[in-house]
Design a protein around this motif. Structure first.
Motif, mmCIF file in Angstrom:
data_model
loop_
_atom_site.group_PDB
_atom_site.id
_atom_site.type_symbol
_atom_site.label_atom_id
_atom_site.label_comp_id
_atom_site.label_asym_id
_atom_site.label_seq_id
_atom_site.Cartn_x
_atom_site.Cartn_y
_atom_site.Cartn_z
ATOM 1 N N ASP A 1 -2.295 -19.009 39.479
ATOM 2 C CA ASP A 1 -2.280 -20.653 40.148
ATOM 3 C C ASP A 1 -1.184 -21.345 40.904
ATOM 4 O O ASP A 1 -1.333 -22.005 42.106
ATOM 5 N N VAL A 2 0.040 -19.491 41.068
ATOM 6 C CA VAL A 2 1.366 -19.711 41.765
ATOM 7 C C VAL A 2 0.639 -18.648 43.550
ATOM 8 O O VAL A 2 0.641 -17.910 43.087
ATOM 9 N N GLU A 3 1.050 -19.465 44.500
ATOM 10 C CA GLU A 3 1.263 -18.543 45.614
ATOM 11 C C GLU A 3 2.118 -17.435 45.275
ATOM 12 O O GLU A 3 3.178 -17.122 45.308
ATOM 13 N N GLN A 4 1.265 -16.310 46.424
ATOM 14 C CA GLN A 4 2.688 -15.140 46.784
ATOM 15 C C GLN A 4 2.975 -14.814 44.799
ATOM 16 O O GLN A 4 3.648 -14.516 44.163
ATOM 17 N N ASN A 5 1.848 -15.173 43.443
ATOM 18 C CA ASN A 5 2.336 -14.496 42.688
ATOM 19 C C ASN A 5 1.975 -13.100 42.334
ATOM 20 O O ASN A 5 2.286 -12.122 43.174
ATOM 21 N N ASN A 6 2.843 -12.714 41.709
ATOM 22 C CA ASN A 6 2.671 -11.267 40.926
ATOM 23 C C ASN A 6 2.336 -10.755 39.719
ATOM 24 O O ASN A 6 2.028 -9.654 39.332
ATOM 25 N N GLY A 7 0.781 -11.508 39.578
ATOM 26 C CA GLY A 7 -0.370 -11.115 38.531
ATOM 27 C C GLY A 7 -0.158 -12.085 37.336
ATOM 28 O O GLY A 7 0.721 -13.392 37.620
ATOM 29 N N PRO A 8 -0.677 -11.873 36.573
ATOM 30 C CA PRO A 8 -0.527 -12.409 35.171
ATOM 31 C C PRO A 8 0.770 -12.487 34.688
ATOM 32 O O PRO A 8 1.192 -11.503 34.257
ATOM 33 N N ASP A 9 1.042 -13.225 33.151
ATOM 34 C CA ASP A 9 2.127 -12.759 32.581
ATOM 35 C C ASP A 9 1.696 -12.901 31.125
ATOM 36 O O ASP A 9 0.694 -12.893 31.483
ATOM 37 N N GLY A 10 2.546 -12.373 30.613
ATOM 38 C CA GLY A 10 1.750 -11.756 28.806
ATOM 39 C C GLY A 10 3.239 -10.982 28.185
ATOM 40 O O GLY A 10 4.550 -11.188 28.541
ATOM 41 N N CYS A 11 2.366 -10.950 26.730
ATOM 42 C CA CYS A 11 3.360 -10.629 26.189
ATOM 43 C C CYS A 11 3.725 -8.611 26.277
ATOM 44 O O CYS A 11 3.014 -7.969 26.527
ATOM 45 N N ALA A 12 5.059 -8.619 26.047
ATOM 46 C CA ALA A 12 5.476 -7.503 26.138
ATOM 47 C C ALA A 12 6.094 -6.633 25.176
ATOM 48 O O ALA A 12 7.140 -7.052 24.225
ATOM 49 N N LEU A 13 5.975 -5.341 24.442
ATOM 50 C CA LEU A 13 6.271 -5.141 23.388
ATOM 51 C C LEU A 13 7.455 -3.036 23.441
ATOM 52 O O LEU A 13 6.149 -3.283 23.726
ATOM 53 N N ALA B 1 8.442 -16.191 33.019
ATOM 54 C CA ALA B 1 7.693 -15.424 33.896
ATOM 55 C C ALA B 1 8.558 -16.211 35.454
ATOM 56 O O ALA B 1 8.707 -17.640 35.351
ATOM 57 N N GLN B 2 7.998 -15.127 36.400
ATOM 58 C CA GLN B 2 9.188 -15.558 38.282
ATOM 59 C C GLN B 2 8.347 -16.866 38.853
ATOM 60 O O GLN B 2 8.848 -17.389 39.357
ATOM 61 N N ALA B 3 7.369 -16.367 38.633
ATOM 62 C CA ALA B 3 6.062 -17.307 39.102
ATOM 63 C C ALA B 3 6.005 -18.834 38.834
ATOM 64 O O ALA B 3 6.298 -19.755 39.867
ATOM 65 N N LEU B 4 6.656 -18.968 37.146
ATOM 66 C CA LEU B 4 6.694 -19.746 37.056
ATOM 67 C C LEU B 4 8.294 -20.947 36.961
ATOM 68 O O LEU B 4 7.770 -21.902 37.269
ATOM 69 N N GLY B 5 8.484 -19.893 37.379
ATOM 70 C CA GLY B 5 10.518 -20.876 37.151
ATOM 71 C C GLY B 5 10.689 -21.372 39.135
ATOM 72 O O GLY B 5 10.638 -22.506 39.004
ATOM 73 N N GLU B 6 9.674 -19.889 39.485
ATOM 74 C CA GLU B 6 9.626 -20.640 41.440
ATOM 75 C C GLU B 6 8.428 -21.659 41.848
ATOM 76 O O GLU B 6 9.062 -22.777 42.282
ATOM 77 N N GLY B 7 7.494 -21.686 40.929
ATOM 78 C CA GLY B 7 6.143 -22.647 41.547
ATOM 79 C C GLY B 7 6.141 -23.441 40.985
ATOM 80 O O GLY B 7 4.851 -24.448 41.218
#
Length: 443
Positions: free
Chosen positions: A228-240, A154-160
């Motif tokens: 929990d990350v500032e300027q996040n892009n919404g929640p992460d989840g699973c995609a199929l 997740a972008q927010a997790l990687g950066e934040g």
């Protein structure tokens, strides 16, 4: 107290304290003078495997400009929409009405755009397709199904939040990293794509994959750490995602995994697909179990809950052709299980009455050993080299035709993952599966 936090507190009795250490900083190494797409043929060795390489088709000229990849979403993301969507606990949901639109994006054109954007980055690790020597000849009418499993970070997790101390922040820049993710997907062109830690579904992956001829489904974590990350892009989840030209959708289930009858923060998507050419059915599931050391018992009960749902779904599917018999629908389960093969959740899956086997064991010489790692990272707590990701399949109904091999330590580099040449801390897994033929079809 927030319900998700209350749930975590109630479940904490299952868990032991986490462990940690320290790791020193160091410079990030880059491969010099490398070109993109360095796949090459390798002859077979003593391990009983024959190796060859995937070949990209020559690029075709186009009179239209390349469609640009959607920019990173802002604060007006689908946050409230995804949090408000129903998390159906019933095993089988009604299929959604999907438009059968034609793809309008040339994948080779998009691949060239990826190459142009990433030309200043080193090439992704060299990886080959590996064909087990014991593979039975495939019948022409039974073409294989290519499955890709990948936690894309997740972008927010990687950066934040994740603290990859040996990875420069610039290497995680979304405006380039998204192209590196797409390049990996486009190179191997899966028929079914299972992703975890997706926090750019609506603004990037859904529109791009739809333009390439895929139908997608997304399910966010009820309380994603991305929020929990500032300027996040919404929640992460699973995609199929599945290729519309190859499959039609029969049913979808969005599951919120439970433990001790309590809903947890982990989810799964389960879809029953029908092959357009043969009418044969396949059930595909994607999930992402609880992370971190100390949560082994929770992962085990989450796995047990998912297996129970899968047993119900596959038994209700029924045969799509008379010659398939009355058995359950063949199953593929992809996921970041956050669990080594020594954990109880792995044993639950390998001994399940669903007759599941792990595809990547076939990379080993004895066919019984998982790869040494599918994730390799360095955080402030130390270096972690772990096997966490799996593609499970019904072994008596499906066979493994080939797999994408695992990069070596040298290819990954001393600063591990993610990096300038690889966009996630997890490696993608890929295999070709085919339906086993019934005795009546071999006569």
């Amino acid at each position: 107290m927030n319900p998700a936090r209350r749930c975590s507190a109630l479940l904490s009795q299952l868990c032991a304290p986490s462990r940690g250490g320290t790791a020193a900083r160091g410079p990030l190494s880059q491969a010099a003078g490398s070109t993109r797409y360095c796949h090459s043929a390798v002859s077979g060795g003593e391990g009983g495997l024959k190796r060859t390489c995937p070949q990209l088709k020559p690029s075709r000229a186009s009179n239209t400009g390349a469609a640009s990849v959607c920019p990173m979403g802002g604060s007006s993301s689908r946050l409230f929409g995804t949090l408000a969507q129903s998390l159906n606990s019933a095993p089988l949901a009604q299929p959604e009405a999907y438009p059968e639109e034609n793809p309008d994006q040339d994948p080779e054109e998009l691949l060239r755009e990826c190459e142009e954007v990433l030309q200043r980055r080193p090439a992704r690790p060299h990886r080959n397709l590996v064909y087990p020597s014991s593979m039975a000849p495939r019948h022409k009418h039974n073409s294989s199904i290519r499955i890709m499993q990948w936690n894309i970070l997740a972008q927010a997790l990687g950066e934040g939040k994740d603290g990859f101390i040996r990875c420069p922040l610039d290497a995680l820049n979304w405006e380039e990293r998204k192209y590196l993710i797409l390049e990996e997907i486009l190179t191997y062109s899966p028929d079914i794509l299972c992703l975890q830690e997706v926090d750019h579904y609506y603004d990037t992956f859904q529109p791009i994959m739809a333009s390439l001829g895929y139908q997608g489904s997304f399910l966010a974590k009820p309380w994603s750490p991305c929020l929990d990350v500032e300027q996040n892009n919404g929640p992460d989840g699973c995609a199929l995602f599945y290729r519309r030209s190859r499959f039609s959708l029969q049913a979808t289930a969005h599951l919120r995994l439970s433990a001790m009858m309590l809903p947890t923060n982990q989810v799964a998507i389960v879809q029953t697909l029908s092959c357009r050419a043969t009418g044969r059915r396949l059930c595909v599931a994607v999930t992402h179990l609880k992370a971190r050391s100390g949560w082994e018992r929770l992962r085990s009960v989450q796995g047990a809950d998912l297996l129970q749902s899968l047993r119900s779904i596959t038994s209700q599917g029924g045969p799509s052709r008379p010659e398939e018999g009355a058995g359950p629908v063949p199953l593929v389960v992809c996921g970041d299980f956050n669990a080594e093969p020594s954990e109880d959740v792995y044993r639950r899956f390998s001994s399940s009455t669903l007759r599941l086997d792990s595809a990547y064991k076939m990379l080993s010489s004895d066919g019984q050993t998982e790869p040494a790692y599918t994730s390799w990272k360095i955080r402030p707590s130390g270096e972690s080299c772990s096997t966490l990701d799996y593609i499970w399949y019904t072994h008596d109904a499906l066979s493994v035709d080939c797999l994408l091999d695992i990069p070596t330590e040298e290819q990954i580099g001393p600063d591990r993952l993610p990096s300038y040449h690889y966009p996630s801390d997890h490696l993608s897994l890929l295999c070709d599966l085919s339906f086993r033929e019934g005795p009546h079809m071999l006569m």
